[in-house]
Enzyme design. Structure first.
Site, PDB file in Angstrom:
ATOM      1  N   GLU A  49     -61.193  11.060 -60.436  1.00  0.00           N
ATOM      2  CA  GLU A  49     -62.432  10.623 -61.086  1.00  0.00           C
ATOM      3  C   GLU A  49     -63.668  10.817 -60.217  1.00  0.00           C
ATOM      4  O   GLU A  49     -64.764  11.015 -60.728  1.00  0.00           O
ATOM      5  CB  GLU A  49     -62.326   9.155 -61.521  1.00  0.00           C
ATOM      6  N   PHE A 111     -54.733  -6.302 -67.103  1.00  0.00           N
ATOM      7  CA  PHE A 111     -54.225  -5.055 -66.536  1.00  0.00           C
ATOM      8  C   PHE A 111     -55.343  -3.994 -66.541  1.00  0.00           C
ATOM      9  O   PHE A 111     -56.001  -3.772 -67.543  1.00  0.00           O
ATOM     10  CB  PHE A 111     -53.029  -4.548 -67.347  1.00  0.00           C
ATOM     11  N   GLN A 112     -55.552  -3.373 -65.409  1.00  0.00           N
ATOM     12  CA  GLN A 112     -56.585  -2.351 -65.216  1.00  0.00           C
ATOM     13  C   GLN A 112     -57.976  -2.845 -65.576  1.00  0.00           C
ATOM     14  O   GLN A 112     -58.790  -2.110 -66.123  1.00  0.00           O
ATOM     15  CB  GLN A 112     -56.231  -1.064 -65.965  1.00  0.00           C
ATOM     16  N   LYS A 161     -62.285  -1.549 -74.944  1.00  0.00           N
ATOM     17  CA  LYS A 161     -61.383  -0.831 -75.837  1.00  0.00           C
ATOM     18  C   LYS A 161     -61.562  -1.252 -77.305  1.00  0.00           C
ATOM     19  O   LYS A 161     -61.538  -0.416 -78.208  1.00  0.00           O
ATOM     20  CB  LYS A 161     -59.947  -1.085 -75.386  1.00  0.00           C
ATOM     21  N   MET A 474     -69.405  17.740 -36.964  1.00  0.00           N
ATOM     22  CA  MET A 474     -70.660  17.035 -36.711  1.00  0.00           C
ATOM     23  C   MET A 474     -70.427  15.778 -35.883  1.00  0.00           C
ATOM     24  O   MET A 474     -71.216  15.448 -35.005  1.00  0.00           O
ATOM     25  CB  MET A 474     -71.355  16.696 -38.034  1.00  0.00           C
TER      26      MET A 474
HETATM   27  C1  TPP Z   1     -66.656  10.468 -46.963  1.00  0.00           C
HETATM   28  C2  TPP Z   1     -67.190  10.623 -45.593  1.00  0.00           C
HETATM   29  N1  TPP Z   1     -66.501  10.133 -44.540  1.00  0.00           N
HETATM   30  C3  TPP Z   1     -66.988  10.276 -43.281  1.00  0.00           C
HETATM   31  C4  TPP Z   1     -68.191  10.896 -43.072  1.00  0.00           C
HETATM   32  C5  TPP Z   1     -68.730  11.034 -41.646  1.00  0.00           C
HETATM   33  N2  TPP Z   1     -68.852  12.450 -41.290  1.00  0.00           N
HETATM   34  C6  TPP Z   1     -70.032  13.108 -41.343  1.00  0.00           C
HETATM   35  S1  TPP Z   1     -69.886  14.726 -40.949  1.00  0.00           S
HETATM   36  C7  TPP Z   1     -68.245  14.574 -40.654  1.00  0.00           C
HETATM   37  C8  TPP Z   1     -67.428  15.764 -40.207  1.00  0.00           C
HETATM   38  C9  TPP Z   1     -67.144  16.696 -41.309  1.00  0.00           C
HETATM   39  O1  TPP Z   1     -66.178  17.621 -40.889  1.00  0.00           O
HETATM   40  P1  TPP Z   1     -66.058  19.030 -41.572  1.00  0.00           P
HETATM   41  O2  TPP Z   1     -65.990  18.878 -43.044  1.00  0.00           O
HETATM   42  O3  TPP Z   1     -64.964  19.795 -40.945  1.00  0.00           O
HETATM   43  O4  TPP Z   1     -67.477  19.685 -41.277  1.00  0.00           O
HETATM   44  P2  TPP Z   1     -68.088  20.296 -39.925  1.00  0.00           P
HETATM   45  O5  TPP Z   1     -69.031  19.294 -39.380  1.00  0.00           O
HETATM   46  O6  TPP Z   1     -66.955  20.565 -39.000  1.00  0.00           O
HETATM   47  O7  TPP Z   1     -68.778  21.525 -40.391  1.00  0.00           O
HETATM   48  C10 TPP Z   1     -67.822  13.267 -40.867  1.00  0.00           C
HETATM   49  C11 TPP Z   1     -66.464  12.781 -40.654  1.00  0.00           C
HETATM   50  C12 TPP Z   1     -68.880  11.363 -44.209  1.00  0.00           C
HETATM   51  N3  TPP Z   1     -70.069  11.952 -44.102  1.00  0.00           N
HETATM   52  N4  TPP Z   1     -68.366  11.234 -45.443  1.00  0.00           N
END
Ligand code: TPP
Ligand code: MG
Lengths: 560, 161
Positions: A49, A111-112, A161, A474
């Site tokens: 979803e 439920f749900q 519903k 990052m």
């Molecule tokens: C749902 C979610 N969880 C955690 C983060 C924190 N976060 C920001 S950038 C990142 C790294 C993303 O890794 P990747 O997709 O491999 O991208 P890269 O930076 O390596 O290009 C994380 C964990 C986020 N932005 N969103």
């Protein structure tokens, strides 16, 4: 003749011009799904979803229409929360239809059952619980009206519903009559006059354009304004594409990973014209250091955005398109040689541009920036690009020169990993003929990877370009810069073989490990009329520069 | 600075939750909040007393205005208005202090609404100063319980909000 709630719902959607909805069925919405079985509305069955909301969001961002999704009660509804919050932070018009347990059971821990109105109240523009089938048509009308007008945003409609099963006469209201909701579209003439005078007097004016320019479809007006008066333009992540990124007046993105020239221009301008932007902390850096010498004009449709983070001198509440049109009318009369008036300021900016260009060195390992640059060149900037979150997102913002609005789909405000792929699905549905590419990270792509089944089922030729650095890049970059390289839990030592994974889902997988394979891989992917994953094995520890550390002023950029 | 804000809202389920959520979610504080129906049963009137610098108060009024169910918002600060609060006080009333309590209640034009051999329950309404004054005067007698309605406010003059 009476109609059931389900019929009323679907016919109301059709009257709102909805041709496609993204959804996932369940017990409480089975009646709606039954009516969908022979409805002209197309339903795209996603595999989670969250992806339904992101896809509706991507559909909305790329097309300018309202995206719609439909999910069941309880877990179906709670799975939409991240999608809703993502759309809310970026002001994207989405209508989220959630099933609910029957009215008699609400509050019973049935439920749900989930109090999805309560859960999503802080991240929706508005929400409704429909308690009587007679209220359904009017509620749908209002939901679309609220989602799409003013500062757009997600609206949730919770559908018990029994209400869906009940019947009523169907009369779709022609118009909305709400005494409590009246967004201001037209900018105040007096304020516009004042702004105009300031603009004429300024020596070093700068336009700071945000996502509001895109949502109000004001790119043309903005371009006329900037070009007529020779005012340089910097855009936020959400604003990229609202002004041609290849124009001489374009400075690219500002903020934490903004270009050197954009951040220097903000720091040194004497007039900042903010349009549809909200002075987000990732944009301003330390607030005292943001445009410290400038008077500020702020045009925004949402009064709460004005003077929230920074005091502005001339606030103009209104639709960017309307206000810019009025300003453009005023400037027509001023027949000055703006180019020569601006020469000094533009020369200065040109110097900054040459002091520090965005750059990287492509040696024997593929540089992620190189991949983005080649995608840009090969698609001639004509593709719809979505991104995930992290370094992949920033490199896309820096190296893909967006020239048209609604061609970049990215989670700016919430920064939702897992957004890009389902958003690309939504865009591909809206534009079946266009090239749609999700520029992804190896971490983010796994957050909604299950949607490979959706693209296979509907033959959607979405392309995914993974900048595979085997890291949550990052976060690793921050650990490198601010935590003594203690790479705590950011190494993605194990990931699936993305080529095989693509194949398992009936898509095509391609891998590039050497720089010379990059261009052929992109070209090959674009020639295939199916979904393709391109796995670019890139430099592991490449960092995004420039970078303004959190809490520093914009002029204090870390350069390579 | 304390501000008294009046909001005319649609009398619908969830409105109070939206307002309360706005304050808690954005870190604004609520000193008191009063809600009840107006003459028109489809609308309610909220009186909110809050505190903050100019920028915070500006955000609060703008954010309230932005809620779809809110029709109108007025910040009474700096304008001419009347505010009142009602308070119920249960005070220890020994034979030695009963007369003194009655005298205080009389001065403040309060009412005794319940009597036991050991206590009086007093109803008083008034502005902040008056409420504070009666509480201060009764404290030495031994206050067992205080219940306050929170402020309601209305502008002076013939016009409504
Ligand atoms: C749902 C979610 N969880 C955690 C983060 C924190 N976060 C920001 S950038 C990142 C790294 C993303 O890794 P990747 O997709 O491999 O991208 P890269 O930076 O390596 O290009 C994380 C964990 C986020 N932005 N969103
Ligand atoms: Mg990565």
């Amino acid at each position: 003749m009476k109609k059931t709630g389900a019929q009323i719902l679907l016919e109301s959607l059709q009257l709102e011009g909805v041709d496609t909805i993204f959804g996932f069925p369940g017990g409480s919405v089975i009646g709606i799904y039954d009516a969908l079985f022979n409805s002209p509305i197309r339903h795209i069955l996603v595999r989670h979803e969250q992806a339904a909301v992101h896809a509706a969001d991507g559909y909305a961002r790329s097309s300018g229409r309202i995206g719609v999704c439909l999910v069941t009660s309880g877990p179906g509804a709670t799975n939409t929360v991240t999608g809703i919050a993502t759309a809310y932070m970026d002001s994207i018009p989405v209508v989220v239809l959630t099933g609910q347990v029957s009215t008699g059971l609400i509050g019973n821990d049935a439920f749900q059952e989930a109090d999805i109105m309560g859960i999503t109240r802080p991240c929706t523009k508005h929400s409704y619980l429909v308690k009587d089938v007679k209220e359904l048509a009017r509620t749908i009308k209002e939901a679309f009206y609220i989602a799409g007008t003013g500062r757009p945003g997600p609206v949730l409609v919770d559908l018990p519903k029994d209400v869906i099963a009940d019947s009523a006469e169907f009369n779709y209201p022609e118009s909305v009559n709400m005494q409590s909701y009246n967004p201001t579209y037209r900018g105040h003439r007096g304020q516009i006059q004042k702004a105009f005078k300031l603009i004429l007097k300024a020596n070093r004016p700068l336009i700071y354009a945000g996502g509001g320019v895109i949502s109000s479809n004001a790119s043309e007006e903005l371009t006329t304004f900037a070009r007529t008066l020779s005012i340089p333009v910097t855009a936020t992540l959400m604003g990229l594409g609202c002004f041609p990124g290849v124009d001489d007046l374009s400075l690219g993105m500002l903020g934490m990973h903004g270009t050197y020239r954009a951040n220097m221009a903000v720091t040194n301008c004497d007039l900042l014209i903010a349009i549809g932007a909200r002075f987000d902390d990732r944009v301003t850096g330390k607030i005292d250091g943001f445009a410290p010498n400038a008077k500020i004009i702020h045009i925004d449709i949402d009064p709460t955005s004005i003077s929230k983070n920074i005091r502005v001198h001339i606030p103009i509440v209104g639709d960017a398109k309307d206000v810019l049109k009025k300003i453009n009318k005023l400037i027509q009369e001023e027949k000055e040689d703006w180019k020569s008036i601006r020469r000094e300021w533009l020369d200065q900016i040109f110097q900054w541009k040459n002091t520090y260009l965005l750059a990287y060195e492509q040696k024997d390992v593929i540089k992620p920036q190189y991949v983005v640059e080649k995608i840009y060149e090969i698609t001639k900037g004509e593709a719809i690009i979505s991104t995930e979150v992290g370094q992949n997102q920033m490199w896309t913002a820096q190296y893909y020169h967006f020239t048209k609005p609604r061609t970049l789909l990215t989670s700016g405000g919430l920064g939702t990993m897992g957004y890009g792929f389902p958003a690309a699905i939504g865009a591909q549905i809206a534009f079946p003929e266009k090239t749609v590419i999700d520029i992804a990270g190896d971490g983010s792509i796994q957050m909604n990877i299950q949607e490979l089944a959706t693209v296979a089922q509907y033959n959607l030729p979405v392309k995914i370009a993974i900048l595979n650095n085997r890291y949550l890049g990052m976060v690793r970059q921050w650990q490198g810069l601010f935590h003594n390289k203690r790479y705590s839990h950011t190494s993605l030592e194990v990931s699936p073989d993305f080529v095989k994974l693509a194949e398992a889902y009936g898509a095509v997988g391609l891998r590039a490990t050497k720089p010379e394979e990059v261009v052929p891989t992109i070209e090959k992917a674009l020639s295939i009329s199916k979904a393709v994953i391109m796995d670019f094995v890139v430099e592991q520890e490449e960092d995004v520069y420039p970078m303004v550390p959190v809490g520093a002023p914009l002029k204090e950029m870390l350069l390579v | 600075m304390s501000h008294t804000i009046s909001a005319l809202v649609l009398n619908q389920p969830g409105v109070l939750a939206r307002v309360a959520g706005l304050f808690s979610g954005r870190g604004f504080n609520i000193e008191s909040l009063c809600v009840a129906e107006t003459l028109d049963p489809s609308t309610s009137r909220m009186t909110i007393v809050t505190r903050g610098n100019d920028q915070v108060i500006e955000q609060i009024t703008k954010q309230l205005n932005k809620l779809v169910d809110i029709i109108k918002v007025v910040d009474f600060f700096g304008s001419d208005y009347v505010d009142r609060e009602m308070i119920l006080i249960k005070v220890t009333a020994e034979s030695s202090s009963r007369a003194e309590i009655l005298r205080i209640v009389d001065i403040f034009r309060g009412k005794i609404v319940d009597v036991t051999p050991k206590s009086y329950t007093i109803e008083v309404s008034g502005d902040e100063n008056k409420i504070r004054a009666i509480i201060d005067l009764l404290k030495p007698m031994g206050i067992k319980e205080v219940v306050r309605t929170g402020k309601v406010a209305i502008s002076r003059g013939s016009k409504g909000i």
